[in-house]
Motif scaffolding. Structure first.
Motif, short mmCIF file in Angstrom:
data_model
loop_
_atom_site.label_atom_id
_atom_site.label_comp_id
_atom_site.label_asym_id
_atom_site.label_seq_id
_atom_site.Cartn_x
_atom_site.Cartn_y
_atom_site.Cartn_z
N SER A 1 0.91 -1.65 0.10
CA SER A 1 0.27 -0.05 0.18
C SER A 1 0.86 1.15 -0.18
N TRP A 2 1.87 0.95 0.14
CA TRP A 2 2.95 2.65 0.46
C TRP A 2 3.98 2.34 -0.53
N THR A 3 4.21 0.99 -1.36
CA THR A 3 5.08 1.21 -2.36
C THR A 3 4.31 2.23 -3.45
N PRO A 4 5.72 2.25 -3.73
CA PRO A 4 5.22 3.95 -5.52
C PRO A 4 4.84 3.05 -6.53
N SER A 5 3.99 3.67 -7.61
CA SER A 5 3.34 2.57 -8.76
C SER A 5 4.31 2.51 -9.80
N PHE A 6 5.59 3.10 -10.14
CA PHE A 6 6.31 2.66 -11.09
C PHE A 6 6.88 0.86 -10.13
N LEU A 7 7.04 0.77 -8.82
CA LEU A 7 7.69 -0.32 -8.23
C LEU A 7 6.74 -1.33 -8.40
N LEU A 8 5.26 -1.25 -8.25
CA LEU A 8 4.48 -1.96 -8.24
C LEU A 8 4.59 -2.49 -9.58
N LYS A 9 4.37 -1.48 -10.91
CA LYS A 9 4.04 -2.05 -12.35
C LYS A 9 5.52 -2.62 -12.72
N ARG A 10 6.66 -2.61 -11.82
CA ARG A 10 8.11 -3.40 -12.50
C ARG A 10 7.91 -4.48 -12.15
N TYR A 11 7.11 -4.59 -10.73
CA TYR A 11 7.46 -5.93 -10.34
C TYR A 11 6.65 -6.90 -10.81
N LEU A 12 5.68 -6.29 -11.78
CA LEU A 12 4.56 -6.99 -11.91
C LEU A 12 5.01 -7.36 -12.92
N LEU A 13 5.22 -6.66 -14.10
CA LEU A 13 6.05 -7.34 -15.40
C LEU A 13 7.05 -8.06 -15.53
N THR A 14 8.35 -7.90 -14.28
CA THR A 14 9.13 -9.33 -14.16
C THR A 14 8.51 -10.64 -14.63
N GLY A 15 7.05 -10.44 -13.98
CA GLY A 15 6.40 -12.45 -14.44
C GLY A 15 6.40 -12.46 -15.63
N ILE A 16 6.13 -11.63 -16.47
CA ILE A 16 5.92 -12.03 -18.27
C ILE A 16 7.38 -12.12 -18.24
N ARG A 17 7.27 -13.40 -19.06
CA ARG A 17 8.06 -14.15 -19.47
C ARG A 17 8.76 -12.78 -20.21
N ASP A 18 10.17 -13.29 -20.57
CA ASP A 18 11.26 -12.10 -21.47
C ASP A 18 11.20 -12.84 -22.57
N GLY A 19 11.79 -12.36 -24.48
CA GLY A 19 11.77 -13.31 -25.09
C GLY A 19 11.97 -13.94 -26.54
N PRO A 20 12.32 -14.12 -27.32
CA PRO A 20 11.34 -13.72 -29.11
C PRO A 20 9.91 -15.18 -28.07
N HIS A 21 8.98 -14.65 -28.72
CA HIS A 21 8.39 -15.02 -29.23
C HIS A 21 7.03 -15.37 -29.65
N GLU A 22 6.38 -16.43 -30.34
CA GLU A 22 5.29 -16.14 -32.11
C GLU A 22 4.60 -14.96 -31.85
N PRO A 23 4.23 -14.57 -33.10
CA PRO A 23 4.45 -12.46 -33.81
C PRO A 23 2.88 -12.68 -31.96
#
Length: 318
Positions: free
Chosen positions: A111-133
């Motif tokens: 509840s006290w974490t800045p928005s940009f850190l929450l977004k960064r944490y959330l997006l780390t769960g999305i797999r990096d690397g090449p994907h099908e289009p």
């Protein structure tokens, strides 16, 4: 190609998404897309979703489809409000949140974490690397949607994902459940997905060879097919004869205009259409028919959100 503001459209922009993903109309199903409200525990979620159904005058049983956290929330709602749920479609989901809570020991500070850190944490769960289009496009779209979420929205959804809870026994028969998982990868560990299959051994299986975390975006044709098969299996048939729509050129038309496959509903909508319901949740209709007071036209409710490396899509159909 230009975006809503007149600039160049880019991945993540809804205009861009519409330009690369063909529109498919499935006449006869009423679909409602809603945003999950800012709730801070699963009991608040149950109460909020029930209030939403009441505000939409949906008092009969609904069919719910949920992905990841959405699938978990769908099961929790079914457990505590069994008389309101007719069937479930569960995709890349889980039965308990203990592993996610253990992976986020700083959750009391959300509840006290800045928005940009929450977004960064959330997006780390999305797999990096090449994907099908199409998988890459779905990821770009979701990342763009994450950027639109407020800090309060992000905090609420992360909290829902890490509040320690588990799904209890459901009174819903396995025969009214379809489990639809991707076979390549997802943010939900395979062990947790296996637990879902073990919990509902007689449920129908629908396996997508690929699709990633967002199969409803990357593999919409396959997902729509499985959803239609599920609905027909549990006794729900589309009623295109009861759906009014718009013609392709945007003018209003009747159900006879459905021949072009691109008509939209022009029926006056109730309070759930892009307004705040009694729980303050914004709603948006997508592919809808006449108000479902008589229960003749199936209603699909789709909740979309991203939470702690898990995309959440929740849909209900009466």
């Amino acid at each position: 190609m230009t975006g809503l503001g007149g600039g160049a459209a880019a991945p993540g922009d809804y205009v861009y998404f519409k330009s690369v993903v063909p529109l498919h109309k499935i006449s006869g199903y009423r679909v409602i897309s809603i945003d999950v409200p800012q709730v801070w525990n699963h009991h608040e979620w149950i109460h909020s979703f029930e209030k939403f159904l009441d505000s939409m005058n949906i008092h009969h049983q609904v069919h719910i489809c949920g992905t990841s956290l959405g699938g978990f929330l769908a099961q929790i709602f079914t457990q505590y409000r069994p008389r309101r749920v007719k069937s479930l479609v569960l995709s890349n989901t889980f039965l308990e949140t203990h592993k996610f809570a253990a992976a986020m020991p700083w959750s009391p500070l959300v509840s006290w974490t800045p928005s940009f850190l929450l977004k960064r944490y959330l997006l780390t769960g999305i797999r990096d690397g090449p994907h099908e289009p199409f998988i890459a496009d779905s990821v770009d779209f979701v990342v763009g949607q994450v950027e639109t979420l407020s800090r309060e929205d992000l905090s609420s959804r992360l909290i829902l994902n890490v509040n320690v809870a588990s799904v209890g026994s459901l009174s819903l028969p396995d025969s009214f459940i379809t489990i639809m998982d991707t076979n390549d990868y997802s943010a939900v560990p395979q062990q947790l997905k296996d637990q879902v299959n073990e919990r509902y051994p007689s449920a129908k299986r629908a396996v997508l060879r690929t699709g990633g975390d967002f199969p409803f975006l990357s593999r919409p044709d396959e997902v729509n097919l499985y959803l239609q098969l599920h609905l027909r299996r549990v006794g729900v048939e589309p009623r295109p004869d009861l759906v009014q729509g718009f013609t392709r050129d945007g003018s209003s038309g009747s159900s006879n205009d459905h021949e072009d496959g691109n008509s939209f509903d022009d029926h006056p909508r109730d309070d759930g259409d892009r307004s705040s319901g009694s729980d303050g949740r914004k709603t948006e209709h997508s592919e809808s028919g006449p108000p479902n007071s008589d229960g003749l036209v199936p209603t699909s409710i789709v909740l979309g959100m991203v939470s702690s490396a898990l995309h959440v899509s929740l849909c209900a159909c009466s």
